[in-house]
Design a protein around this motif. Structure first.
Motif, mmCIF file in Angstrom:
data_model
loop_
_atom_site.group_PDB
_atom_site.id
_atom_site.type_symbol
_atom_site.label_atom_id
_atom_site.label_comp_id
_atom_site.label_asym_id
_atom_site.label_seq_id
_atom_site.Cartn_x
_atom_site.Cartn_y
_atom_site.Cartn_z
ATOM 1 N N LEU A 71 39.146 60.240 34.402
ATOM 2 C CA LEU A 71 39.043 58.634 34.640
ATOM 3 C C LEU A 71 40.106 57.835 34.128
ATOM 4 O O LEU A 71 40.537 58.328 32.951
ATOM 5 C CB LEU A 71 37.734 58.220 33.832
ATOM 6 C CG LEU A 71 36.350 59.042 34.474
ATOM 7 C CD1 LEU A 71 35.303 58.507 33.449
ATOM 8 C CD2 LEU A 71 35.962 58.717 35.707
ATOM 9 N N GLY A 72 40.489 56.850 34.625
ATOM 10 C CA GLY A 72 41.573 56.252 34.116
ATOM 11 C C GLY A 72 41.966 55.073 34.975
ATOM 12 O O GLY A 72 41.457 54.621 36.005
ATOM 13 N N THR A 73 43.207 54.393 34.535
ATOM 14 C CA THR A 73 43.752 53.125 35.208
ATOM 15 C C THR A 73 45.087 53.454 35.720
ATOM 16 O O THR A 73 45.929 54.158 35.058
ATOM 17 C CB THR A 73 43.985 52.143 34.393
ATOM 18 O OG1 THR A 73 44.402 52.291 33.075
ATOM 19 C CG2 THR A 73 42.391 51.488 33.936
ATOM 20 N N LEU A 74 45.269 52.801 36.910
ATOM 21 C CA LEU A 74 46.809 52.636 37.249
ATOM 22 C C LEU A 74 47.128 51.178 37.633
ATOM 23 O O LEU A 74 46.581 50.940 38.914
ATOM 24 C CB LEU A 74 47.105 53.674 38.798
ATOM 25 C CG LEU A 74 47.277 54.967 38.415
ATOM 26 C CD1 LEU A 74 47.551 55.587 39.727
ATOM 27 C CD2 LEU A 74 48.330 55.322 37.585
ATOM 28 N N VAL A 75 47.481 50.425 37.105
ATOM 29 C CA VAL A 75 47.855 50.715 35.716
ATOM 30 C C VAL A 75 47.269 49.353 34.913
ATOM 31 O O VAL A 75 47.157 48.246 35.609
ATOM 32 C CB VAL A 75 49.319 50.913 35.282
ATOM 33 C CG1 VAL A 75 49.745 52.061 35.993
ATOM 34 C CG2 VAL A 75 50.107 49.745 35.556
ATOM 35 N N THR A 76 46.785 49.683 33.744
ATOM 36 C CA THR A 76 46.646 48.568 32.763
ATOM 37 C C THR A 76 47.855 48.106 32.424
ATOM 38 O O THR A 76 48.748 48.307 31.926
ATOM 39 C CB THR A 76 45.891 48.915 31.678
ATOM 40 O OG1 THR A 76 44.389 49.324 31.780
ATOM 41 C CG2 THR A 76 45.407 48.229 30.542
ATOM 42 N N PRO A 77 47.807 46.383 32.455
ATOM 43 C CA PRO A 77 48.934 45.540 32.197
ATOM 44 C C PRO A 77 48.798 45.536 30.685
ATOM 45 O O PRO A 77 47.815 45.029 30.018
ATOM 46 C CB PRO A 77 48.795 44.336 33.223
ATOM 47 C CG PRO A 77 47.408 44.231 33.140
ATOM 48 C CD PRO A 77 46.813 45.470 33.301
ATOM 49 N N VAL A 78 49.898 45.173 29.905
ATOM 50 C CA VAL A 78 50.136 45.020 28.556
ATOM 51 C C VAL A 78 49.546 43.702 28.064
ATOM 52 O O VAL A 78 49.097 43.357 26.892
ATOM 53 C CB VAL A 78 51.553 45.175 27.923
ATOM 54 C CG1 VAL A 78 52.571 44.192 28.669
ATOM 55 C CG2 VAL A 78 51.541 45.135 26.613
ATOM 56 N N THR A 79 49.583 42.699 29.416
ATOM 57 C CA THR A 79 49.276 41.358 29.057
ATOM 58 C C THR A 79 47.819 41.255 29.003
ATOM 59 O O THR A 79 47.268 39.919 28.382
ATOM 60 C CB THR A 79 49.705 40.463 30.225
ATOM 61 O OG1 THR A 79 49.398 41.061 31.513
ATOM 62 C CG2 THR A 79 51.325 40.335 30.082
ATOM 63 N N PHE A 80 46.813 42.013 29.310
ATOM 64 C CA PHE A 80 45.352 41.652 29.326
ATOM 65 C C PHE A 80 44.536 41.666 28.252
ATOM 66 O O PHE A 80 43.647 41.010 28.018
ATOM 67 C CB PHE A 80 44.726 42.674 30.560
ATOM 68 C CG PHE A 80 44.875 42.031 32.006
ATOM 69 C CD1 PHE A 80 45.581 41.162 32.324
ATOM 70 C CD2 PHE A 80 44.064 42.787 32.967
ATOM 71 C CE1 PHE A 80 45.811 40.726 33.648
ATOM 72 C CE2 PHE A 80 44.002 42.459 34.278
ATOM 73 C CZ PHE A 80 45.117 41.246 34.765
ATOM 74 N N ARG A 81 45.134 42.820 27.353
ATOM 75 C CA ARG A 81 44.300 43.036 26.130
ATOM 76 C C ARG A 81 45.367 43.322 25.054
ATOM 77 O O ARG A 81 46.259 44.005 25.419
ATOM 78 C CB ARG A 81 43.331 44.126 26.367
ATOM 79 C CG ARG A 81 42.396 44.060 27.622
ATOM 80 C CD ARG A 81 41.712 45.306 27.818
ATOM 81 N NE ARG A 81 41.161 45.394 29.198
ATOM 82 C CZ ARG A 81 41.614 45.498 30.497
ATOM 83 N NH1 ARG A 81 42.849 45.698 30.322
ATOM 84 N NH2 ARG A 81 40.815 45.324 31.403
ATOM 85 N N HIS A 82 44.624 42.664 23.950
ATOM 86 C CA HIS A 82 45.823 43.145 22.552
ATOM 87 C C HIS A 82 45.758 44.507 22.371
ATOM 88 O O HIS A 82 44.658 45.309 22.582
ATOM 89 C CB HIS A 82 45.288 42.441 21.400
ATOM 90 C CG HIS A 82 46.040 42.490 20.256
ATOM 91 N ND1 HIS A 82 46.350 43.662 19.607
ATOM 92 C CD2 HIS A 82 46.986 41.579 19.703
ATOM 93 C CE1 HIS A 82 47.221 43.401 18.499
ATOM 94 N NE2 HIS A 82 47.441 42.567 18.750
ATOM 95 N N PRO A 83 46.813 45.158 22.277
ATOM 96 C CA PRO A 83 47.015 46.717 22.406
ATOM 97 C C PRO A 83 46.067 47.411 21.071
ATOM 98 O O PRO A 83 45.615 48.420 21.314
ATOM 99 C CB PRO A 83 48.601 46.743 21.802
ATOM 100 C CG PRO A 83 48.920 45.923 22.560
ATOM 101 C CD PRO A 83 48.279 44.713 22.215
ATOM 102 N N GLY A 84 45.876 46.500 20.056
ATOM 103 C CA GLY A 84 44.997 47.012 19.188
ATOM 104 C C GLY A 84 43.615 47.348 19.484
ATOM 105 O O GLY A 84 42.873 48.116 19.212
ATOM 106 N N ALA A 85 43.257 46.150 20.252
ATOM 107 C CA ALA A 85 41.643 46.174 20.785
ATOM 108 C C ALA A 85 41.770 47.094 21.989
ATOM 109 O O ALA A 85 40.913 48.084 22.085
ATOM 110 C CB ALA A 85 41.257 44.824 21.530
ATOM 111 N N LEU A 86 42.729 47.460 22.948
ATOM 112 C CA LEU A 86 42.775 48.303 23.905
ATOM 113 C C LEU A 86 42.795 49.633 23.401
ATOM 114 O O LEU A 86 42.215 50.318 23.838
ATOM 115 C CB LEU A 86 44.291 48.252 24.762
ATOM 116 C CG LEU A 86 44.058 49.072 25.715
ATOM 117 C CD1 LEU A 86 43.040 48.883 26.856
ATOM 118 C CD2 LEU A 86 45.670 48.694 26.620
ATOM 119 N N ALA A 87 43.628 50.146 22.342
ATOM 120 C CA ALA A 87 43.266 51.386 21.609
ATOM 121 C C ALA A 87 42.068 51.698 21.257
ATOM 122 O O ALA A 87 41.490 52.966 21.442
ATOM 123 C CB ALA A 87 44.180 51.332 20.505
ATOM 124 N N VAL A 88 41.163 50.893 20.739
ATOM 125 C CA VAL A 88 39.882 51.103 20.408
ATOM 126 C C VAL A 88 38.903 51.379 21.784
ATOM 127 O O VAL A 88 38.087 52.310 21.718
ATOM 128 C CB VAL A 88 39.199 49.847 19.553
ATOM 129 C CG1 VAL A 88 37.880 50.306 19.287
ATOM 130 C CG2 VAL A 88 40.076 49.925 18.181
#
Length: 307
Positions: A71-88
């Protein structure tokens, strides 16, 4: 070769429709189910059900609604979510799925979509993308009980706890695009897989060659980088049926023959074989009308014929 179904829910898919096609993807034996990370289409039109969805929220649901498919994304943009939160978020969904998550990640491009939802859209985003990849991979690698700090031009983390570890040893990262220098270099540094698509074979071959050269320049074995292609599928039992499917979603059948996966299962299998010859190890089969489940059966026939 691996085959993944790829859908665009921003065109108007309810949760029930999304879950249905994901389960069918799994039942029919495809390797993965991927979705775009958009809230609305570039023209803001909603062609299907009046349902706007969030990629990582729905992937969390699919993590428990499926058992086997990646399961995954093509593609998640860096602008939508703070990378710290996205990592979680990504690590959470990885845990919920038992280690089946992959993250397609990019700089983002749909400015009207950002404006519609009040999401900042910087003119220059590549530096932010690079730092975001450093942050996410750093957080995922931080041992429980330890902390991760980062100081960059765009991002700053102060002693983030390393307690949210993925199930997988490393989350597979997919980076794509047609950039001639920076994208291949970033791919060689961070990615598990390079993705390109919606182009004729000659362009795909050129892009593959660039990322292979970037790996060699970075002293990375190119064999450790997967190569993949995403192409819109317009398949039919007969050539006329395939042409009708293309026109129904606003595509020109003639262009689809060179820029997509078009025709009968045998014709689609031939194109897939050509992609394998270029080095592609995975193909994303983009369905622009995912409520037309008959396509899945025909694509099974095509992928089996391609071997």
């Amino acid at each position: 070769m691996e085959f993944c179904i790829f859908v665009e829910p921003q065109e108007g898919l309810t949760w029930e429709q999304l879950a249905t096609i994901a389960r069918e993807t799994e039942r029919l034996g495809f390797d993965g189910f991927f979705r775009s990370d958009h809230y609305i289409a570039p023209d803001r039109a909603l062609r299907g059900a009046p349902a706007i969805s969030d990629a990582w929220t729905t992937l969390a649901g699919l993590a428990v609604a499926t058992e086997r498919v990646r399961l995954g994304t093509l593609v998640t943009p860096v602008t939508f979510r703070h990378p710290g939160a996205l990592a979680v978020q990504v690590a959470n969904v990885d845990a919920m799925s038992g280690g089946r998550v992959e993250l397609g990640f990019g700089a983002g491009w749909n400015a009207p979509e950002h404006a519609a939802y009040g999401i900042p859209f910087p003119g220059k985003r590549f530096g932010l993308l690079t730092e975001a990849l450093e942050v996410m991979t750093g957080l995922w690698a931080t041992a429980p009980g330890e902390t991760f700090s980062f100081e960059g031009e765009h991002l700053r983390l102060d002693r983030a706890l390393g307690v949210q570890r993925p199930v997988q040893d490393a989350i597979p990262l997919i980076i794509g695009g047609g950039g001639a220098t920076r994208t291949p270099a970033l791919t060689a540094r961070f990615a598990t897989e390079y993705n390109t698509g919606w182009e004729p074979d000659a362009v795909i071959a050129e892009r593959f060659a660039r990322v292979v050269a970037a790996c060699e320049a970075a002293d990375r074995d190119p064999e450790t980088l997967g190569l993949s292609v995403a192409l819109t599928a317009t398949i039919g039992a007969t050539p006329a049926d395939a042409d009708a499917r293309a026109r129904a979603i606003g595509l020109d059948p003639a262009r689809q023959r060179t820029h997509g996966l078009h025709g009968t299962p045998a014709q689609v299998a031939d194109r897939i074989a050509d992609l394998a010859g270029l080095g592609a190890g995975r193909v994303y089969l983009q369905l622009l009308d995912p409520t037309d489940l008959e396509q899945l059966e025909l694509l099974v026939e095509a992928t089996q014929a391609a071997g």
